[in-house]
Scaffold this active site. Sequence first.
Site, PDB file in Angstrom:
ATOM      1  N   PHE A  72       0.809  -1.221   0.000  1.00 13.54           N
ATOM      2  CA  PHE A  72       0.000   0.000   0.000  1.00 13.54           C
ATOM      3  C   PHE A  72       0.841   1.270   0.000  1.00 13.54           C
ATOM      4  O   PHE A  72       0.365   2.326  -0.396  1.00 13.54           O
ATOM      5  CB  PHE A  72      -0.926   0.015   1.237  1.00 13.54           C
ATOM      6  CG  PHE A  72      -0.251   0.456   2.503  1.00 13.54           C
ATOM      7  CD1 PHE A  72      -0.107   1.815   2.794  1.00 13.54           C
ATOM      8  CD2 PHE A  72       0.285  -0.460   3.408  1.00 13.54           C
ATOM      9  CE1 PHE A  72       0.528   2.235   3.954  1.00 13.54           C
ATOM     10  CE2 PHE A  72       0.931  -0.052   4.567  1.00 13.54           C
ATOM     11  CZ  PHE A  72       1.054   1.298   4.831  1.00 13.54           C
ATOM     12  N   LYS A 130      -1.165  -6.917  -9.338  1.00 12.65           N
ATOM     13  CA  LYS A 130      -2.133  -7.065  -8.237  1.00 12.65           C
ATOM     14  C   LYS A 130      -1.734  -6.024  -7.184  1.00 12.65           C
ATOM     15  O   LYS A 130      -0.833  -6.241  -6.382  1.00 12.65           O
ATOM     16  CB  LYS A 130      -2.037  -8.491  -7.662  1.00 12.65           C
ATOM     17  CG  LYS A 130      -3.268  -9.014  -6.946  1.00 12.65           C
ATOM     18  CD  LYS A 130      -3.788  -8.172  -5.811  1.00 12.65           C
ATOM     19  CE  LYS A 130      -3.026  -8.349  -4.519  1.00 12.65           C
ATOM     20  NZ  LYS A 130      -3.504  -7.403  -3.460  1.00 12.65           N
ATOM     21  N   GLU A 178      -4.950  -3.715  -1.845  1.00 16.87           N
ATOM     22  CA  GLU A 178      -6.388  -3.429  -1.819  1.00 16.87           C
ATOM     23  C   GLU A 178      -6.704  -2.179  -0.996  1.00 16.87           C
ATOM     24  O   GLU A 178      -7.834  -1.708  -0.989  1.00 16.87           O
ATOM     25  CB  GLU A 178      -7.178  -4.648  -1.308  1.00 16.87           C
ATOM     26  CG  GLU A 178      -6.801  -5.156   0.066  1.00 16.87           C
ATOM     27  CD  GLU A 178      -5.621  -6.130   0.060  1.00 16.87           C
ATOM     28  OE1 GLU A 178      -4.579  -5.820  -0.573  1.00 16.87           O
ATOM     29  OE2 GLU A 178      -5.723  -7.172   0.722  1.00 16.87           O
ATOM     30  N   CYS A 185       9.496   1.926   3.241  1.00 16.21           N
ATOM     31  CA  CYS A 185      10.397   0.814   3.548  1.00 16.21           C
ATOM     32  C   CYS A 185      11.819   1.304   3.767  1.00 16.21           C
ATOM     33  O   CYS A 185      12.644   0.603   4.323  1.00 16.21           O
ATOM     34  CB  CYS A 185      10.385  -0.199   2.421  1.00 16.21           C
ATOM     35  SG  CYS A 185      10.927   0.531   0.878  1.00 16.21           S
ATOM     36  N   GLU A 232       9.346  -4.125  12.930  1.00 16.20           N
ATOM     37  CA  GLU A 232       9.069  -3.013  12.019  1.00 16.20           C
ATOM     38  C   GLU A 232       7.749  -2.371  12.449  1.00 16.20           C
ATOM     39  O   GLU A 232       6.717  -3.031  12.496  1.00 16.20           O
ATOM     40  CB  GLU A 232       8.936  -3.529  10.574  1.00 16.20           C
ATOM     41  CG  GLU A 232       8.645  -2.412   9.601  1.00 16.20           C
ATOM     42  CD  GLU A 232       8.476  -2.885   8.149  1.00 16.20           C
ATOM     43  OE1 GLU A 232       7.862  -3.944   7.933  1.00 16.20           O
ATOM     44  OE2 GLU A 232       8.947  -2.180   7.243  1.00 16.20           O
TER      45      GLU A 232
HETATM   46  P1  NAD Z   1       1.561  -6.599   2.979  1.00 18.55           P
HETATM   47  O1  NAD Z   1       2.604  -7.650   3.059  1.00 18.55           O
HETATM   48  O2  NAD Z   1       0.452  -6.628   3.964  1.00 18.55           O
HETATM   49  O3  NAD Z   1       0.857  -6.608   1.539  1.00 18.55           O
HETATM   50  C1  NAD Z   1       1.618  -6.631   0.352  1.00 18.55           C
HETATM   51  C2  NAD Z   1       0.804  -7.344  -0.723  1.00 18.55           C
HETATM   52  O4  NAD Z   1       0.581  -8.697  -0.297  1.00 18.55           O
HETATM   53  C3  NAD Z   1      -0.557  -6.723  -0.980  1.00 18.55           C
HETATM   54  O5  NAD Z   1      -0.811  -6.701  -2.371  1.00 18.55           O
HETATM   55  C4  NAD Z   1      -1.511  -7.653  -0.250  1.00 18.55           C
HETATM   56  O6  NAD Z   1      -2.776  -7.746  -0.881  1.00 18.55           O
HETATM   57  C5  NAD Z   1      -0.817  -8.992  -0.308  1.00 18.55           C
HETATM   58  N1  NAD Z   1      -1.113  -9.834   0.858  1.00 18.55           N
HETATM   59  C6  NAD Z   1      -1.406  -9.434   2.114  1.00 18.55           C
HETATM   60  N2  NAD Z   1      -1.627 -10.488   2.910  1.00 18.55           N
HETATM   61  C7  NAD Z   1      -1.475 -11.590   2.147  1.00 18.55           C
HETATM   62  C8  NAD Z   1      -1.579 -12.994   2.400  1.00 18.55           C
HETATM   63  N3  NAD Z   1      -1.878 -13.467   3.611  1.00 18.55           N
HETATM   64  N4  NAD Z   1      -1.337 -13.843   1.388  1.00 18.55           N
HETATM   65  C9  NAD Z   1      -1.032 -13.382   0.155  1.00 18.55           C
HETATM   66  N5  NAD Z   1      -0.938 -12.069  -0.149  1.00 18.55           N
HETATM   67  C10 NAD Z   1      -1.150 -11.182   0.841  1.00 18.55           C
HETATM   68  O7  NAD Z   1       2.335  -5.194   3.017  1.00 18.55           O
HETATM   69  P2  NAD Z   1       1.710  -3.742   3.139  1.00 18.55           P
HETATM   70  O8  NAD Z   1       1.199  -3.554   4.516  1.00 18.55           O
HETATM   71  O9  NAD Z   1       0.805  -3.479   2.004  1.00 18.55           O
HETATM   72  O10 NAD Z   1       3.025  -2.864   2.924  1.00 18.55           O
HETATM   73  C11 NAD Z   1       3.914  -2.525   3.950  1.00 18.55           C
HETATM   74  C12 NAD Z   1       5.089  -3.468   4.005  1.00 18.55           C
HETATM   75  O11 NAD Z   1       5.770  -3.475   2.747  1.00 18.55           O
HETATM   76  C13 NAD Z   1       6.138  -3.051   5.018  1.00 18.55           C
HETATM   77  O12 NAD Z   1       6.588  -4.200   5.677  1.00 18.55           O
HETATM   78  C14 NAD Z   1       7.239  -2.435   4.184  1.00 18.55           C
HETATM   79  O13 NAD Z   1       8.529  -2.470   4.753  1.00 18.55           O
HETATM   80  C15 NAD Z   1       7.165  -3.293   2.968  1.00 18.55           C
HETATM   81  N6  NAD Z   1       7.785  -2.639   1.831  1.00 18.55           N
HETATM   82  C16 NAD Z   1       9.017  -3.075   1.455  1.00 18.55           C
HETATM   83  C17 NAD Z   1       9.665  -2.463   0.404  1.00 18.55           C
HETATM   84  C18 NAD Z   1      11.013  -2.922  -0.020  1.00 18.55           C
HETATM   85  O14 NAD Z   1      11.496  -2.452  -1.030  1.00 18.55           O
HETATM   86  N7  NAD Z   1      11.673  -3.834   0.672  1.00 18.55           N
HETATM   87  C19 NAD Z   1       9.040  -1.411  -0.277  1.00 18.55           C
HETATM   88  C20 NAD Z   1       7.775  -0.999   0.122  1.00 18.55           C
HETATM   89  C21 NAD Z   1       7.158  -1.635   1.189  1.00 18.55           C
END
Ligand code: NAD
Length: 514
Positions: free
Chosen positions: A167, A191, A194, A299, A399
């Site tokens: 997000f 994808k 959401e 991140c 985090e």
């Molecule tokens: P998230 O892991 O909750 O979601 C990421 C994606 O995974 C979304 O599209 C979501 O729909 C999907 N998802 C969520 N739960 C799932 C499940 N149980 N099974 C399969 N798919 C699932 O992450 P977020 O809250 O949207 O984003 C924040 C996180 O992203 C933080 O941990 C941040 O550090 C990380 N991030 C990392 C980088 C990087 O370059 N390393 C960059 C941006 C964000």
Amino acid sequence: MSTIDLNPDTTTDDVAVDLPTVPHWINGASYPSHSGRVGDVYDPALGVVTKHVALADQAEIEAAIAGAAAAFPAWRDTSLAKRQTIMFKFRELLDAKKGELAEIITAEHGKVVSDALGEISRGQEVAEFATGLAHHLKGEFSEQVSTGIDVYSTKQPLGVVAIISPFNFPAMVPSWFFPIAIAAGNTVVLKPSEKDPSAANWLAALWAEAGLPAGVFTVLHGDKEAVDGLLTHPEVKSISFVGSTPIARYVYETGTKNGKRVQALGGAKNHMLVLPDADLDLVADAAINSGFGSAGERCMAISVVVAVEPVADPLIEKIVERMGKLRTGDGRRGCDMGPLVTKVHRDKVASYIGIAEEDGAKVVVDGRNVVADGDPNGFWLGPTLIDNVPISSRVYTEEIFGPVLAIVRVQTYEEGVKLINSGAFGNGTAIFTNDGGAARRFQNEIQVGMIGINVPIPVPVATFSFGGWKDSLFGDTKAHGAEGVKFFTQQKAITSRWLDPSHGGINLGFPQND
Ligand code: NAD
């Protein structure tokens, strides 16, 4: 292994009829969902649901992948010159219209408009890199490796490639991948998160305006069901994931088990090491910008300042002075910092302040008391500074992903480096010093993928590759730059001989050079 949230907090079973639903984008057009499942999309500065987002079912997953698969052969065979022309057009349109996209991002994510524009510009950099992809797609050629024999290599696209994004950067993170994937001749299924889905549809419409054929860029909205559909579908050849570490690990394991190429970027806990000789005004500015920009939902945000004594007290004084001037509020009102993305996330981040108090840390500035310039129902949490955080505390080990900056005091450079290297994550880090020798030693010794020297958020430009180490990246390939080109192409090596009467004859032995 960490537990995986199987029930993302935006999902609801109530399909309200009075709010619009963000549709998928399949075969070059909006594709309304009939799954009967939607997620809530909030305006975080108002604290209300403003729309819903489609959550795909199996039929919609199949339709999205089928559309991308059908478009692949023609796109693969489209000339490099034509692909480059479309890429240039996309870049020009994005540059001209990015203000529209920034407003969409602010309305769903909450970050201030100037910051939304910043993320679009960083994504645009990758599109600019991809306008020159023809150069990076060149193969190699060795003439006469054996008598009358030449060997050369070509780089070809993979087919349907999937991007699953978080997000916090609804435009920039997908843009780390799709310009290169598309310019290389792949077709993409994105994808998005959401929580803020509309940026993806806006980008899809922009691609269509730029002349991209239908099916080359597809948006499939959804939750775990859509992700699992992409991870297991035989037609999907690769997965580029960015999100939290538990999901990144799951995506990597499931995707590779299903025979796919996977790059899965995970979470972070980024430290800034401050040496006693550093310019403390520069450090205080950097700590504020990197700790509280985008409400800490980056991140590459700095979440821990490691102060080598006797630097902590004077530095804290300077940081606190600057924090007093920050305006938290609606991102459309020229504030410095917006709300957090959802109430659930705001409450979770705020709970760490209580944990810090219980663990004996000193809460110097408490963001729970913020008076925001915005609707009282917004998901507000002000900038928070916590000193003397014990490294055993969850405030240090986990985090937080919010505007909470921790100070950890150490006595020496060595102690600071040992602390940073002991962490589970290895995304970004920074050192602040005027000592070039110390900085040089730091860049060599630190076990982190992206390093800043007097630069707090060292996100490399698009010609380099973005990615961390350890639990911040699963797989061996980073995003964009040369590694991005490698990820989205597969090499062929061709050994060629044109008929020469002197080289005929039967020989059952293994070919040898002569
Ligand atoms: P998230 O892991 O909750 O979601 C990421 C994606 O995974 C979304 O599209 C979501 O729909 C999907 N998802 C969520 N739960 C799932 C499940 N149980 N099974 C399969 N798919 C699932 O992450 P977020 O809250 O949207 O984003 C924040 C996180 O992203 C933080 O941990 C941040 O550090 C990380 N991030 C990392 C980088 C990087 O370059 N390393 C960059 C941006 C964000």
